[in-house]
Design a protein around this motif. Structure first.
Motif, PDB file in Angstrom:
ATOM      1  N   MET A   1       0.856  -1.186   0.000  1.00 18.39           N
ATOM      2  CA  MET A   1       0.000   0.000   0.000  1.00 18.39           C
ATOM      3  C   MET A   1       0.894   1.240   0.000  1.00 18.39           C
ATOM      4  N   LEU A   2       0.669   2.117  -1.018  1.00 27.19           N
ATOM      5  CA  LEU A   2       1.477   3.320  -1.133  1.00 27.19           C
ATOM      6  C   LEU A   2       1.049   4.340  -0.090  1.00 27.19           C
ATOM      7  N   GLN A   3       2.047   4.907   0.598  1.00 30.55           N
ATOM      8  CA  GLN A   3       1.734   5.886   1.648  1.00 30.55           C
ATOM      9  C   GLN A   3       1.531   7.292   1.089  1.00 30.55           C
ATOM     10  N   HIS A   4       2.131   7.591  -0.087  1.00 32.18           N
ATOM     11  CA  HIS A   4       2.012   8.934  -0.692  1.00 32.18           C
ATOM     12  C   HIS A   4       1.591   8.784  -2.151  1.00 32.18           C
ATOM     13  N   PRO A   5       0.882   9.808  -2.680  1.00 31.98           N
ATOM     14  CA  PRO A   5       0.496   9.750  -4.099  1.00 31.98           C
ATOM     15  C   PRO A   5       1.729   9.724  -4.992  1.00 31.98           C
ATOM     16  N   LEU A   6       1.587   9.013  -6.087  1.00 31.05           N
ATOM     17  CA  LEU A   6       2.680   8.936  -7.043  1.00 31.05           C
ATOM     18  C   LEU A   6       2.783  10.245  -7.819  1.00 31.05           C
ATOM     19  N   GLN A   7       3.998  10.751  -7.963  1.00 33.09           N
ATOM     20  CA  GLN A   7       4.226  11.974  -8.714  1.00 33.09           C
ATOM     21  C   GLN A   7       4.487  11.587 -10.173  1.00 33.09           C
ATOM     22  N   ILE A   8       3.494  11.949 -11.053  1.00 33.28           N
ATOM     23  CA  ILE A   8       3.535  11.531 -12.456  1.00 33.28           C
ATOM     24  C   ILE A   8       3.610  12.788 -13.330  1.00 33.28           C
ATOM     25  N   LEU A   9       4.525  12.774 -14.301  1.00 32.93           N
ATOM     26  CA  LEU A   9       4.617  13.827 -15.322  1.00 32.93           C
ATOM     27  C   LEU A   9       4.326  13.197 -16.684  1.00 32.93           C
ATOM     28  N   TYR A  10       3.327  13.834 -17.441  1.00 35.00           N
ATOM     29  CA  TYR A  10       2.995  13.333 -18.780  1.00 35.00           C
ATOM     30  C   TYR A  10       3.318  14.453 -19.761  1.00 35.00           C
ATOM     31  N   ILE A  11       4.328  14.204 -20.642  1.00 29.74           N
ATOM     32  CA  ILE A  11       4.720  15.203 -21.632  1.00 29.74           C
ATOM     33  C   ILE A  11       4.015  14.826 -22.941  1.00 29.74           C
ATOM     34  N   GLU A  12       2.980  15.571 -23.256  1.00 30.34           N
ATOM     35  CA  GLU A  12       2.086  15.232 -24.398  1.00 30.34           C
ATOM     36  C   GLU A  12       1.446  16.528 -24.913  1.00 30.34           C
ATOM     37  N   ASP A  13       1.447  16.711 -26.251  1.00 32.83           N
ATOM     38  CA  ASP A  13       0.887  17.930 -26.845  1.00 32.83           C
ATOM     39  C   ASP A  13      -0.588  17.803 -27.212  1.00 32.83           C
ATOM     40  N   ASP A  14      -1.152  16.580 -27.237  1.00 35.36           N
ATOM     41  CA  ASP A  14      -2.533  16.347 -27.671  1.00 35.36           C
ATOM     42  C   ASP A  14      -3.453  16.345 -26.464  1.00 35.36           C
ATOM     43  N   ASP A  15      -4.538  17.216 -26.519  1.00 36.16           N
ATOM     44  CA  ASP A  15      -5.458  17.320 -25.385  1.00 36.16           C
ATOM     45  C   ASP A  15      -6.199  16.011 -25.149  1.00 36.16           C
ATOM     46  N   LEU A  16      -6.619  15.372 -26.235  1.00 37.40           N
ATOM     47  CA  LEU A  16      -7.370  14.121 -26.077  1.00 37.40           C
ATOM     48  C   LEU A  16      -6.538  13.048 -25.403  1.00 37.40           C
ATOM     49  N   ASP A  17      -5.285  12.940 -25.829  1.00 38.64           N
ATOM     50  CA  ASP A  17      -4.408  11.931 -25.207  1.00 38.64           C
ATOM     51  C   ASP A  17      -4.170  12.242 -23.732  1.00 38.64           C
ATOM     52  N   ARG A  18      -4.090  13.541 -23.395  1.00 34.10           N
ATOM     53  CA  ARG A  18      -3.907  13.888 -21.988  1.00 34.10           C
ATOM     54  C   ARG A  18      -5.133  13.492 -21.181  1.00 34.10           C
ATOM     55  N   MET A  19      -6.320  13.669 -21.766  1.00 29.42           N
ATOM     56  CA  MET A  19      -7.562  13.317 -21.077  1.00 29.42           C
ATOM     57  C   MET A  19      -7.648  11.808 -20.869  1.00 29.42           C
ATOM     58  N   ILE A  20      -7.283  11.058 -21.907  1.00 30.12           N
ATOM     59  CA  ILE A  20      -7.317   9.588 -21.797  1.00 30.12           C
ATOM     60  C   ILE A  20      -6.347   9.127 -20.696  1.00 30.12           C
ATOM     61  N   MET A  21      -5.187   9.727 -20.647  1.00 30.35           N
ATOM     62  CA  MET A  21      -4.194   9.355 -19.624  1.00 30.35           C
ATOM     63  C   MET A  21      -4.742   9.644 -18.228  1.00 30.35           C
ATOM     64  N   LYS A  22      -5.343  10.821 -18.058  1.00 32.04           N
ATOM     65  CA  LYS A  22      -5.868  11.201 -16.741  1.00 32.04           C
ATOM     66  C   LYS A  22      -6.948  10.237 -16.289  1.00 32.04           C
ATOM     67  N   ARG A  23      -7.903   9.903 -17.223  1.00 33.76           N
ATOM     68  CA  ARG A  23      -8.990   8.992 -16.856  1.00 33.76           C
ATOM     69  C   ARG A  23      -8.442   7.603 -16.538  1.00 33.76           C
ATOM     70  N   ALA A  24      -7.483   7.129 -17.337  1.00 33.29           N
ATOM     71  CA  ALA A  24      -6.933   5.784 -17.112  1.00 33.29           C
ATOM     72  C   ALA A  24      -6.209   5.697 -15.759  1.00 33.29           C
ATOM     73  N   LEU A  25      -5.460   6.763 -15.420  1.00 32.00           N
ATOM     74  CA  LEU A  25      -4.763   6.749 -14.137  1.00 32.00           C
ATOM     75  C   LEU A  25      -5.727   6.778 -12.971  1.00 32.00           C
ATOM     76  N   ASN A  26      -6.798   7.585 -13.109  1.00 30.98           N
ATOM     77  CA  ASN A  26      -7.790   7.641 -12.022  1.00 30.98           C
ATOM     78  C   ASN A  26      -8.481   6.304 -11.841  1.00 30.98           C
ATOM     79  N   SER A  27      -8.604   5.537 -12.925  1.00 29.00           N
ATOM     80  CA  SER A  27      -9.281   4.228 -12.840  1.00 29.00           C
ATOM     81  C   SER A  27      -8.327   3.088 -12.444  1.00 29.00           C
ATOM     82  N   SER A  28      -7.049   3.378 -12.369  1.00 26.04           N
ATOM     83  CA  SER A  28      -6.073   2.307 -12.097  1.00 26.04           C
ATOM     84  C   SER A  28      -6.067   1.862 -10.641  1.00 26.04           C
ATOM     85  N   GLY A  29      -6.638   2.697  -9.774  1.00 25.06           N
ATOM     86  CA  GLY A  29      -6.642   2.358  -8.355  1.00 25.06           C
ATOM     87  C   GLY A  29      -5.389   2.799  -7.633  1.00 25.06           C
ATOM     88  N   LEU A  30      -4.486   3.482  -8.343  1.00 25.45           N
ATOM     89  CA  LEU A  30      -3.256   3.964  -7.729  1.00 25.45           C
ATOM     90  C   LEU A  30      -3.410   5.441  -7.385  1.00 25.45           C
TER      91      LEU A  30
END
Length: 802
Positions: A1-30
């Motif tokens: 069990m992680l004690q602190h949130p993971l610090q993630i940086l996504y370098i991406e120029d496409d808004d749609l891809d950024r949205m997909i990444m955000k939704r996928a991470l929120n659904s990952s359970g991490l």
């Protein structure tokens, strides 16, 4: 069990891809905190000095590619895990990205909750492993630095060779000691390295085969103790050798100094012992004459004045003997060679004998001599009665010497009693002149007496109390003294003794004077001193015993073979051949019945070493000069008690003459034998003694094996030697060589290494018939002579083992 949130940086120029990444991470359970960068410049700025748990990096970015930014990030020293994200799915891109520092690769089609969860968990595990690797590497570097610091400041050289025997490690003082920097010799081969550093190729090779090696070598005027050990890999295969060379030059120098000091001390002790032995002999020899002649004169008709003078001579002579014995005892104690018996004795007999011994002196001074023994003291004890008597006699003698009136009391009491032993308190109390308080602390010191005029008034060496104290302490006891001037002195000591049983005592048969008859014996006396001959002749004449004199050991051997004797009294120090050499010759070279004749050493040598030497060469008994006639007669009876019929009444044996022969050879190959000089006899007998240490070591306690080996040697070797001599006469060199080769090891088994070397030389010389037959003959004769002595020694050893 992680004690602190993971610090993630996504370098991406496409808004749609950024949205997909955000939704996928929120659904990952991490638990995550997500940041975005839209281009290369923003990505460079976001990663400057900031570490992330993971960086997702799009491959196609405005102003360049993700690979370019990847290189920049890694070049800046940022070690955050990086996952390349691309829609192209090209494996070449993946391989290129991994080469440039990416940790993983994921197509955009896999940007689901499960896909991202798996990728994140992978890179997080990788990150943790990398952090652990870095930590361990840092610790390893720190340990290596510490090792280098220790090795550099210690007198050691740490080294290692790889499996190709090339130098893989060199730390320590190689540069300081030899001016060799590690980098100058690393990766060089073993043969080249061993000429520059204290390392040995043979020892490294031995370690390569799995054996540890420790050796000491000298290199460039210094000494090194070197340890080699094999290094094994995870599969236990030897992958190299690790070693340490310690500079022990200072230690070696100290060790050499200690060895020299030890040798010097031993030589000094030997010289001291030899000096005391010679001094004892030189003093005792004339003393024997003085005491013996005094005793003879006292048995003649004398005027009262003559008898008084002779008694004075006897007293002075006896006092001088006491001084000599004190010096010898003191020397023995100082050398640590004083031995104590453990035999049963009766305490009341010891005290009674002391009282009886000094009663006459006490009566002369009108002093009461009293004994008081506590009834609780057991009478049957185990210890050294001779040394206990020596202690009591010395203390009582001193008490009477320094007492003019009153009494001298010997008192025994029980200090403590246990199941198997007791501690007895002894007191010798007198009413004499006393000892000044200032002298009490030094009274037991060597050559010390209570006052400066004590020696002048009362005599003595000042050694008596020193010897008493040492004898008591060597038996685990202690002695004290209390005294008042004019009132008397009390010496008190205690010693512990095991308790003896009555069964320990053998019935003692008292020998009456009429049973001390030795008139039936015929005795050969080896003695070169005319005065001693005169005394002994008179003594045996009184005993109606026939004697014959020989002036040295050589004459004694000759006379022994020309007549029949029941006993030899053998002086030790004689010209031409001494008594020990003569006795050894009789025991090893003469045939029966001469070989078994009883021999008693009768000598002025009084040290334990001389006594031991006499028994080692085969003598049966020992008596020192000047001797007590009654003691001499008892000892003669003891060692001749089975000779009820003298040899001169027994059947006359066939005439036999045995002479030591030294071999020589003539040019015809015949062995001739010439009589040896006494010096040559002594050299032969002293240098070639058997030594069964090797046989005993391999027998491992099996005496049967040793007996079998000795019997085989005695059965086979004489025949082989006879065959060798026949081959020599017939000039059959090949068979001579074969026999020498065959019997050579046998002499090594019984400790005759010199003889083994002689046979090896015979073997080598026999290979060339045109060589030196004269030398072969000489060697064969020497082997024959030594073998005769060896056969005799082995027969004696065999007899003692059966």
């Amino acid at each position: 069990m992680l004690q602190h949130p993971l610090q993630i940086l996504y370098i991406e120029d496409d808004d749609l891809d950024r949205m997909i990444m955000k939704r996928a991470l929120n659904s990952s359970g991490l638990p995550v905190e997500l940041r975005f960068a839209e281009n290369i410049d923003a990505g460079r700025e976001a990663t400057q000095g900031v570490e992330y748990d993971c960086i997702f990096l799009d491959y196609n970015l405005p102003g360049g590619t993700g690979l370019e930014l990847l290189k920049v990030i890694r070049a800046s020293g940022n070690n955050s895990p990086i996952i390349i994200v691309t829609s192209q799915g090209d494996e070449k891109i993946a391989v290129e990205a991994m080469k440039n520092g990416a940790n993983d690769y994921i197509p955009k089609s896999f940007l689901s909750a499960d896909g991202l969860s798996q990728s994140l968990r992978f890179v997080l595990r990788f990150r943790d492993q990398e952090r652990e690797r870095i930590r361990l590497q840092e610790e390893l570097n720190a340990a290596q630095q510490q090792l280098q610091a220790v090795a550099s400041n210690s007198p050691i050289i740490l080294f290692a060779f790889d499996q190709n025997q090339q130098l893989a490690l060199l730390e320590g003082r190689s540069q300081t000691l030899f001016g060799i920097a590690p980098e100058a010799v690393l990766h060089q081969g073993l043969i080249e390295v061993q000429s520059k550093l204290p390392m040995n190729a043979e020892d490294v090779t031995t370690a390569m085969h799995g054996k540890e090696v420790t050796t000491v070598v000298a290199f460039n005027d210094r000494y090194f103790e070197i340890y080699y050990a094999p290094v094994r890999d995870a599969s236990q295969q030897i992958s190299g050798v690790m070693g340490i060379a310690a500079d022990i030059t200072t230690h070696k120098a100290a060790e050499d100094q200690l060895l020299q000091a030890k040798q010097m001390a031993e030589e000094t002790s030997r010289m001291k012992e030899q000096f005391l032995a010679n001094m004892s002999h030189e003093i005792r020899t004339p003393m024997n004459g003085i005491i013996g002649l005094t005793r003879i004169l006292l048995e003649t008709s004398l005027t009262e004045e003559q008898e008084r003078y002779l008694q004075s001579i006897k007293t002075c002579s006896n006092n001088l003997l006491v001084i000599i014995n004190d010096i010898l005892d003191f020397s023995k104690i100082e050398a640590g060679k004083m031995n104590f018996e453990q035999v049963p004795f009766r305490m009341n007999d010891i005290v009674a004998h002391t009282i009886e011994l000094f009663q006459t002196k006490a009566d002369e001074k009108s002093i009461r001599l009293v004994q008081e023994i506590d009834s609780q003291v057991p009478m049957a004890l185990i210890g050294d009665p001779t040394r206990l008597s020596q202690i009591l006699n010395n203390l009582v003698s001193n008490a009477i010497k320094f007492t003019d009136k009153g009494d001298v009391t010997v008192r025994l009491s029980l200090r403590s009693k246990r199941d198997q032993d007791v501690t007895v308190d002894f007191e010798v109390r007198d009413s004499g002149i006393g000892i000044p308080e200032k002298s009490l602390d030094s009274i037991f010191e060597s050559f010390t007496q209570a006052s400066s005029d004590t020696t002048r008034k009362f005599g003595g060496t000042g050694l008596g109390l020193t010897i008493v104290k040492k004898l008591i302490e060597l038996q685990g006891g202690a002695i004290t003294v209390r005294s008042k001037v004019g009132q008397g002195t009390t010496f008190a000591f205690h010693i512990s003794f095991p308790i003896a049983t009555e069964a320990s005592f053998r019935p003692v048969e008292m020998i009456q004077e009429d049973k001390l008859d030795i008139s039936h014996l015929r005795i050969l006396i080896a003695e070169d001193n005319p005065v001693n001959q005169l005394i002994v002749k008179k003594l045996f004449k009184d005993w109606k015993t026939e004697v014959q004199f020989a002036d040295n050991g050589k004459l004694a051997i000759e006379q022994l073979q020309q007549a029949n004797f029941d006993l030899i009294l053998m002086d030790i120090q004689m010209p031409e051949m001494d008594g020990n050499t003569a006795a050894h010759y009789i025991r090893t070279e003469l045939p029966e019945p001469f070989r078994s004749i009883p021999i008693m050493a009768m000598t002025a040598h009084a040290t334990q070493a001389e006594r031991d030497k006499s028994f080692q060469v085969g003598m049966n008994e020992y008596i020192s000069k000047p001797f007590d006639p009654a003691e001499l007669r008892k000892k003669i009876l003891a060692i001749t008690q089975d000779r009820k019929t003298p040899l001169n009444q027994a059947a006359e044996p066939a005439a036999t003459t045995t002479t030591v022969l030294l071999p020589e050879s003539n040019n015809n190959g015949n062995v001739t034998k010439n009589p040896a000089s006494p010096e040559q006899v002594q050299a032969i007998l002293s240098e070639h003694k058997i030594n069964l240490t090797y046989l005993k070591s391999i027998a491992d306690g099996n005496d049967g094996f040793i007996i079998e080996m000795i019997e085989m040697f005695l059965n086979k070797t004489p025949e082989a030697l006879e065959k060798m001599e026949a081959c020599f006469r017939e000039k059959n060199w090949e068979e001579l060589r074969q026999i020498a080769h065959r019997i050579k090891p046998s002499f090594g088994y019984v400790g005759l290494a010199t003889t083994q070397q002689m046979l090896a030389e015979i073997e080598k010389l026999s290979e060339d018939p045109s060589g030196d037959p004269s030398r072969v003959g000489t060697l064969m004769g020497e082997v024959r002579q030594i073998s005769r002595s060896a056969f005799s020694q082995l027969e004696q050893e065999l007899g003692s083992m059966r």
